[in-house]
Design an enzyme around this catalytic site. Structure first.
Site, mmCIF file in Angstrom:
data_model
loop_
_atom_site.group_PDB
_atom_site.id
_atom_site.type_symbol
_atom_site.label_atom_id
_atom_site.label_comp_id
_atom_site.label_asym_id
_atom_site.label_seq_id
_atom_site.Cartn_x
_atom_site.Cartn_y
_atom_site.Cartn_z
ATOM 1 N N ASP A 29 -74.465 16.738 -18.541
ATOM 2 C CA ASP A 29 -74.856 16.052 -17.308
ATOM 3 C C ASP A 29 -75.996 16.838 -16.674
ATOM 4 O O ASP A 29 -75.933 18.066 -16.567
ATOM 5 C CB ASP A 29 -73.648 15.965 -16.353
ATOM 6 C CG ASP A 29 -73.901 15.000 -15.202
ATOM 7 O OD1 ASP A 29 -74.925 15.171 -14.491
ATOM 8 O OD2 ASP A 29 -73.094 14.086 -15.010
ATOM 9 N N ILE A 30 -77.031 16.116 -16.300
ATOM 10 C CA ILE A 30 -78.245 16.756 -15.787
ATOM 11 C C ILE A 30 -78.049 17.296 -14.356
ATOM 12 O O ILE A 30 -78.804 18.152 -13.906
ATOM 13 C CB ILE A 30 -79.444 15.764 -15.873
ATOM 14 C CG1 ILE A 30 -80.768 16.499 -15.987
ATOM 15 C CG2 ILE A 30 -79.458 14.779 -14.736
ATOM 16 C CD1 ILE A 30 -80.996 17.178 -17.309
ATOM 17 N N GLU A 89 -72.620 5.138 -10.803
ATOM 18 C CA GLU A 89 -74.076 5.288 -10.786
ATOM 19 C C GLU A 89 -74.725 4.654 -12.024
ATOM 20 O O GLU A 89 -75.683 3.890 -11.896
ATOM 21 C CB GLU A 89 -74.393 6.794 -10.747
ATOM 22 C CG GLU A 89 -75.819 7.143 -10.423
ATOM 23 C CD GLU A 89 -76.037 8.645 -10.568
ATOM 24 O OE1 GLU A 89 -76.985 9.028 -11.263
ATOM 25 O OE2 GLU A 89 -75.246 9.423 -9.994
ATOM 26 N N HIS A 94 -68.899 6.122 -19.506
ATOM 27 C CA HIS A 94 -69.029 7.545 -19.837
ATOM 28 C C HIS A 94 -67.862 8.320 -19.255
ATOM 29 O O HIS A 94 -67.394 8.034 -18.165
ATOM 30 C CB HIS A 94 -70.360 8.122 -19.342
ATOM 31 C CG HIS A 94 -70.666 7.847 -17.903
ATOM 32 N ND1 HIS A 94 -71.119 6.634 -17.448
ATOM 33 C CD2 HIS A 94 -70.567 8.631 -16.802
ATOM 34 C CE1 HIS A 94 -71.308 6.678 -16.145
ATOM 35 N NE2 HIS A 94 -70.968 7.882 -15.720
ATOM 36 N N HIS A 96 -66.655 11.991 -17.972
ATOM 37 C CA HIS A 96 -67.099 13.323 -17.540
ATOM 38 C C HIS A 96 -66.082 14.353 -18.033
ATOM 39 O O HIS A 96 -64.868 14.185 -17.826
ATOM 40 C CB HIS A 96 -67.124 13.426 -16.010
ATOM 41 C CG HIS A 96 -68.153 12.590 -15.321
ATOM 42 N ND1 HIS A 96 -69.349 13.106 -14.860
ATOM 43 C CD2 HIS A 96 -68.168 11.278 -14.983
ATOM 44 C CE1 HIS A 96 -70.046 12.145 -14.267
ATOM 45 N NE2 HIS A 96 -69.346 11.024 -14.318
HETATM 46 P P1 AMP Z 1 -71.364 8.093 -12.485
HETATM 47 O O1 AMP Z 1 -71.954 6.812 -13.025
HETATM 48 O O2 AMP Z 1 -70.953 7.957 -11.045
HETATM 49 O O3 AMP Z 1 -70.235 8.604 -13.351
HETATM 50 O O4 AMP Z 1 -72.509 9.200 -12.509
HETATM 51 C C1 AMP Z 1 -73.457 9.240 -13.527
HETATM 52 C C2 AMP Z 1 -73.673 10.658 -13.980
HETATM 53 O O5 AMP Z 1 -74.711 10.635 -14.945
HETATM 54 C C3 AMP Z 1 -74.092 11.636 -12.878
HETATM 55 O O6 AMP Z 1 -73.245 12.772 -12.903
HETATM 56 C C4 AMP Z 1 -75.544 11.978 -13.249
HETATM 57 O O7 AMP Z 1 -75.875 13.318 -12.939
HETATM 58 C C5 AMP Z 1 -75.567 11.746 -14.742
HETATM 59 N N1 AMP Z 1 -76.883 11.394 -15.257
HETATM 60 C C6 AMP Z 1 -77.693 10.407 -14.817
HETATM 61 N N2 AMP Z 1 -78.833 10.370 -15.538
HETATM 62 C C7 AMP Z 1 -78.722 11.359 -16.469
HETATM 63 C C8 AMP Z 1 -79.574 11.835 -17.518
HETATM 64 N N3 AMP Z 1 -80.774 11.295 -17.772
HETATM 65 N N4 AMP Z 1 -79.147 12.877 -18.275
HETATM 66 C C9 AMP Z 1 -77.930 13.429 -18.047
HETATM 67 N N5 AMP Z 1 -77.083 13.026 -17.072
HETATM 68 C C10 AMP Z 1 -77.478 12.009 -16.282
#
Ligand code: AMP
Length: 135
Positions: A29-30, A89, A94, A96
């Site tokens: 995760d970025i 988001e 996905h 975590h």
């Molecule tokens: P959520 O959809 O609420 O589970 O959050 C999406 C997660 O994806 C967040 O923790 C972001 O930091 C992560 N994220 C979004 N874009 C990227 C990316 N390009 N590379 C890695 N992680 C990402």
């Protein structure tokens, strides 16, 4: 249009890959809650909601995440690896995986870590090494 996570799994957008097979992809995760915070995704579906996945994909994703969690536990000092599914988001299922020292490490409202490219690369490499050796 492909989701950002599909584009990541295809290599069209860069990521810090930690593990992959034909069906699943794991990357850092970025905006990590902790060093080693990893996302695990299915590659062959963009289904947004984990509980709408078909059973084979759901079970396969969980089994793959289990192997990735074992590799994280080996590579990153932590008490255990926490699991969360939010998906508020990015609309592509996905999981975590977050290395935990305390309950607070799983608080998604807290300020995220800011890591250098070198730190991300080193963490991804060490988790990948543990994953490959545990296969
Ligand atoms: P959520 O959809 O609420 O589970 O959050 C999406 C997660 O994806 C967040 O923790 C972001 O930091 C992560 N994220 C979004 N874009 C990227 C990316 N390009 N590379 C890695 N992680 C990402």
């Amino acid at each position: 249009m492909a989701t950002i996570f599909t584009r990541i799994a295809k290599g069209e957008i860069p990521s810090y890959k930690v593990a992959e097979n034909d069906e699943f992809y794991a990357f850092l995760d970025i905006n990590p809650l902790a060093k080693g915070h990893t996302l695990v995704i299915p590659k062959n579906t963009e289904e947004d909601y984990i509980f709408n996945l078909d059973d084979p994909t759901y079970h396969g994703l969980c089994a793959f995440a289990k192997k990735v969690a074992a590799a994280i536990k080996e590579a990153v000092p932590c008490k255990r690896v926490g699991v969360a599914v939010l998906g508020l988001e990015v609309p592509h299922t996905h999981i975590h995986l977050v290395p935990l020292q305390t309950e607070g490490d799983m608080d998604f409202r807290k300020e995220k870590l800011s890591l250098s490219q070198e730190e991300f690369s080193a963490i991804a490499e060490s988790i990948n090494k543990a994953f490959e050796s545990g296969k």
